[in-house]
Design a protein around this motif. Structure first.
Motif, mmCIF file in Angstrom:
data_model
loop_
_atom_site.group_PDB
_atom_site.id
_atom_site.type_symbol
_atom_site.label_atom_id
_atom_site.label_comp_id
_atom_site.label_asym_id
_atom_site.label_seq_id
_atom_site.Cartn_x
_atom_site.Cartn_y
_atom_site.Cartn_z
ATOM 1 N N LEU A 36 -79.521 -42.002 27.708
ATOM 2 C CA LEU A 36 -79.662 -43.078 27.017
ATOM 3 C C LEU A 36 -78.585 -44.263 26.877
ATOM 4 C CD1 LEU A 36 -81.622 -41.463 24.078
ATOM 5 C CD2 LEU A 36 -82.757 -43.076 25.553
ATOM 6 N N LEU A 37 -77.458 -43.593 26.804
ATOM 7 C CA LEU A 37 -76.332 -44.459 26.555
ATOM 8 C C LEU A 37 -76.138 -45.237 27.837
ATOM 9 C CD1 LEU A 37 -73.781 -42.218 24.797
ATOM 10 C CD2 LEU A 37 -74.622 -44.455 24.076
ATOM 11 N N LYS A 38 -76.354 -44.581 29.149
ATOM 12 C CA LYS A 38 -76.308 -45.189 30.426
ATOM 13 C C LYS A 38 -77.233 -46.169 30.502
ATOM 14 C CE LYS A 38 -73.664 -41.538 32.869
ATOM 15 N NZ LYS A 38 -72.361 -42.540 33.298
ATOM 16 N N GLY A 39 -78.432 -45.819 30.209
ATOM 17 C CA GLY A 39 -79.566 -46.696 30.186
ATOM 18 C C GLY A 39 -79.401 -48.104 29.319
ATOM 19 N N LEU A 40 -78.771 -47.900 28.192
ATOM 20 C CA LEU A 40 -78.587 -49.265 27.427
ATOM 21 C C LEU A 40 -77.654 -50.034 28.220
ATOM 22 C CD1 LEU A 40 -78.334 -47.566 23.770
ATOM 23 C CD2 LEU A 40 -80.231 -48.958 24.833
ATOM 24 N N GLU A 41 -76.546 -49.312 28.673
ATOM 25 C CA GLU A 41 -75.456 -49.993 29.462
ATOM 26 C C GLU A 41 -76.302 -50.750 30.618
ATOM 27 O OE1 GLU A 41 -71.203 -49.285 31.505
ATOM 28 O OE2 GLU A 41 -72.293 -47.883 30.311
ATOM 29 N N LEU A 42 -77.100 -50.104 31.161
ATOM 30 C CA LEU A 42 -77.781 -50.679 32.252
ATOM 31 C C LEU A 42 -78.562 -51.856 32.079
ATOM 32 C CD1 LEU A 42 -78.499 -50.594 35.564
ATOM 33 C CD2 LEU A 42 -80.212 -48.718 34.744
ATOM 34 N N LEU A 43 -79.196 -51.758 30.693
ATOM 35 C CA LEU A 43 -79.959 -52.968 30.519
ATOM 36 C C LEU A 43 -79.293 -54.243 30.000
ATOM 37 C CD1 LEU A 43 -82.642 -51.130 27.979
ATOM 38 C CD2 LEU A 43 -83.223 -52.099 30.485
ATOM 39 N N GLU A 44 -77.920 -53.931 29.545
ATOM 40 C CA GLU A 44 -77.323 -54.948 29.136
ATOM 41 C C GLU A 44 -76.674 -55.729 30.688
ATOM 42 O OE1 GLU A 44 -74.206 -53.462 26.745
ATOM 43 O OE2 GLU A 44 -75.636 -52.898 25.040
ATOM 44 N N THR A 45 -76.342 -54.903 31.541
ATOM 45 C CA THR A 45 -75.533 -55.306 32.592
ATOM 46 C C THR A 45 -76.461 -55.855 33.734
ATOM 47 O OG1 THR A 45 -75.429 -53.226 33.618
ATOM 48 C CG2 THR A 45 -73.700 -53.754 32.246
ATOM 49 N N GLY A 46 -77.731 -55.385 33.654
ATOM 50 C CA GLY A 46 -78.603 -55.659 34.720
ATOM 51 C C GLY A 46 -78.153 -54.929 36.043
ATOM 52 N N THR A 47 -79.093 -54.998 37.117
ATOM 53 C CA THR A 47 -78.821 -54.390 38.471
ATOM 54 C C THR A 47 -79.512 -54.968 39.590
ATOM 55 O OG1 THR A 47 -78.760 -52.291 39.547
ATOM 56 C CG2 THR A 47 -80.584 -52.453 38.028
ATOM 57 N N GLY A 48 -79.024 -54.730 40.584
ATOM 58 C CA GLY A 48 -79.688 -55.186 41.635
ATOM 59 C C GLY A 48 -79.798 -54.187 42.711
ATOM 60 N N ASP A 49 -79.738 -52.917 42.308
ATOM 61 C CA ASP A 49 -79.793 -51.707 43.152
ATOM 62 C C ASP A 49 -81.188 -51.565 43.847
ATOM 63 O OD1 ASP A 49 -77.226 -50.521 42.841
ATOM 64 O OD2 ASP A 49 -77.632 -50.563 40.785
ATOM 65 N N GLN A 50 -81.162 -50.791 44.917
ATOM 66 C CA GLN A 50 -82.521 -50.505 45.670
ATOM 67 C C GLN A 50 -83.176 -49.469 44.823
ATOM 68 O OE1 GLN A 50 -81.778 -50.156 49.992
ATOM 69 N NE2 GLN A 50 -80.037 -50.846 49.674
ATOM 70 N N TRP A 51 -84.360 -49.686 44.201
ATOM 71 C CA TRP A 51 -85.024 -48.596 43.007
ATOM 72 C C TRP A 51 -85.675 -47.561 43.961
ATOM 73 C CZ3 TRP A 51 -83.921 -48.401 38.331
ATOM 74 C CH2 TRP A 51 -83.522 -49.373 37.811
ATOM 75 N N THR A 52 -86.014 -47.742 45.327
ATOM 76 C CA THR A 52 -86.638 -46.638 46.247
ATOM 77 C C THR A 52 -85.552 -45.669 46.315
ATOM 78 O OG1 THR A 52 -87.908 -48.168 47.410
ATOM 79 C CG2 THR A 52 -87.355 -45.884 48.247
ATOM 80 N N MET A 53 -84.333 -45.952 46.506
ATOM 81 C CA MET A 53 -83.004 -44.956 46.534
ATOM 82 C C MET A 53 -83.027 -44.199 45.282
ATOM 83 S SD MET A 53 -80.430 -46.463 49.172
ATOM 84 C CE MET A 53 -80.660 -46.488 51.082
ATOM 85 N N ILE A 54 -83.063 -45.244 44.205
ATOM 86 C CA ILE A 54 -82.704 -44.298 42.906
ATOM 87 C C ILE A 54 -83.793 -43.500 42.478
ATOM 88 C CG2 ILE A 54 -82.552 -45.018 40.318
ATOM 89 C CD1 ILE A 54 -81.546 -47.889 41.317
ATOM 90 N N ILE A 55 -85.015 -43.972 42.746
ATOM 91 C CA ILE A 55 -86.155 -42.855 42.337
ATOM 92 C C ILE A 55 -86.028 -41.707 43.328
ATOM 93 C CG2 ILE A 55 -88.789 -42.534 42.481
ATOM 94 C CD1 ILE A 55 -88.971 -45.728 41.752
ATOM 95 N N SER A 56 -85.823 -41.852 44.451
ATOM 96 C CA SER A 56 -85.574 -40.542 45.321
ATOM 97 C C SER A 56 -84.607 -39.848 45.028
ATOM 98 C CB SER A 56 -85.426 -41.235 46.720
ATOM 99 O OG SER A 56 -86.510 -41.844 47.275
ATOM 100 N N GLY A 57 -83.461 -40.453 44.385
ATOM 101 C CA GLY A 57 -82.506 -39.721 43.793
ATOM 102 C C GLY A 57 -82.742 -38.798 42.779
ATOM 103 N N THR A 58 -83.458 -39.502 41.824
ATOM 104 C CA THR A 58 -84.012 -38.959 40.684
ATOM 105 C C THR A 58 -84.755 -37.836 41.050
ATOM 106 O OG1 THR A 58 -84.145 -40.883 39.266
ATOM 107 C CG2 THR A 58 -85.222 -39.319 38.455
ATOM 108 N N VAL A 59 -85.660 -37.575 41.852
ATOM 109 C CA VAL A 59 -86.516 -36.622 42.138
ATOM 110 C C VAL A 59 -85.880 -35.425 42.936
ATOM 111 C CG1 VAL A 59 -88.518 -36.005 43.717
ATOM 112 C CG2 VAL A 59 -88.669 -38.178 42.619
ATOM 113 N N LEU A 60 -84.777 -35.723 43.589
ATOM 114 C CA LEU A 60 -83.837 -34.887 44.306
ATOM 115 C C LEU A 60 -83.201 -34.078 43.391
ATOM 116 C CD1 LEU A 60 -83.091 -36.624 47.722
ATOM 117 C CD2 LEU A 60 -84.639 -34.521 47.460
ATOM 118 N N ALA A 61 -82.651 -34.846 42.519
ATOM 119 C CA ALA A 61 -81.800 -34.252 41.366
ATOM 120 C C ALA A 61 -82.683 -33.226 40.598
ATOM 121 C CB ALA A 61 -81.193 -35.196 40.605
ATOM 122 N N ALA A 62 -83.886 -33.568 40.458
ATOM 123 C CA ALA A 62 -84.692 -32.916 39.467
ATOM 124 C C ALA A 62 -85.073 -31.482 40.415
ATOM 125 C CB ALA A 62 -85.939 -33.436 39.316
ATOM 126 N N ILE A 63 -85.466 -31.597 41.344
ATOM 127 C CA ILE A 63 -85.780 -30.302 42.398
ATOM 128 C C ILE A 63 -84.618 -29.451 42.407
ATOM 129 C CG2 ILE A 63 -86.724 -29.635 44.443
ATOM 130 C CD1 ILE A 63 -88.077 -32.284 44.668
#
Length: 267
Positions: free
Chosen positions: A201-228
């Protein structure tokens, strides 16, 4: 990041989040050895969500029983093993929250050194070994006490220092207090839920404040891989824990600490 970095870092985060080997010690090595740039705040949020999803899915039945019993305790339905355990998880989380607010800046400034991480990896690895070989293993998780919860919570606060390993030090404390290996590990994993949730949540709030131009496909893929990888890690760790004990992780920590020292002094 390229796709190799995404896969490597996501798997690394998922595996080391719950093993007693320190995720911070591992996540610093790629940038030092391979010259990788920081993976970015959005990716950090993603892998935290992945780790949180894994532990909540794995312990979904325990969480539901504890949540139901805890809610019942608030409405006067009486005390039960699950409600007490839920209150202990909440209580044991408080020291880490307080320490995080008080010392987060100092830890970010002074604690990210490879030398610090190498030292804590070695010291707390040795402490884990001592706790495991001298354990009494007389109590299951149902017999955990208020004193146990407080001490394990204080130990978790120490894990804010990089290299300590949150799971490692909480399992160490549990073993020293007389919990058996399975109980110490399960309480450690349950404790991770509010901590990972809070960090995400803290990192998410920081992310909302700073914004991001990252590639969301890679981020979502990283999330799934980390979960598995985190889910598989939890399952295999609990399955093999009584058979292999803590020695393999202790040996690994000793080797990792020596590698970090070599990186610090030679690279």
């Amino acid at each position: 990041m390229d796709w190799f970095q995404v896969v490597f870092l996501a798997l690394l985060q998922g595996l080391t989040e719950f093993l007693p080997v320190s995720s911070s010690a591992h996540l610093i090595l790629p940038s030092q050895l391979f010259g990788w740039t920081d993976q970015g705040l959005a990716f950090d949020v993603g892998v935290h969500i992945g780790s949180l999803t894994a532990v909540m899915v794995y312990f979904r039945q325990d969480i539901w029983r504890m949540l139901t019993a805890w809610t019942g305790s608030l409405t006067g339905q009486g005390r039960s093993v699950d409600s007490v355990l839920a209150w202990y998880v909440i209580l044991a989380t408080i020291p880490a929250v307080i320490a995080g607010f008080m010392f987060n800046s100092a830890i970010d400034h002074y604690g990210r050194s490879i030398l610090v991480i190498a030292g804590t990896t070695l010291i707390f690895g040795a402490l884990l070994w001592w706790a495991d070989i001298s354990r009494t293993e007389v109590r299951p998780l149902e017999k955990i006490t208020l004193k146990d919860a407080v001490i394990i919570g204080l130990a978790q606060a120490v894990a804010l220092i990089p290299g300590t390993s949150r799971s490692g030090i909480t399992i160490t404390a549990g073993l020293m207090l007389g919990l058996n290996r399975q109980s110490a590990a399960r309480f450690s994993f349950l404790l991770s839920i509010p901590v990972i949730l809070g960090a995400g949540l803290l990192k998410g709030l920081e992310l909302l404040e700073t914004g991001t131009g990252d590639q969301w496909t890679m981020i979502i893929s990283g999330t799934v891989l980390a979960a598995i990888s985190a889910y598989c890690c939890i399952h295999l760790f609990l399955k093999w824990l009584d058979r292999v004990g803590m020695l393999p992780f202790v040996i690994y920590r000793m080797l990792l600490g020596l590698v970090l020292l070599a990186v610090y002094f030679l690279v």
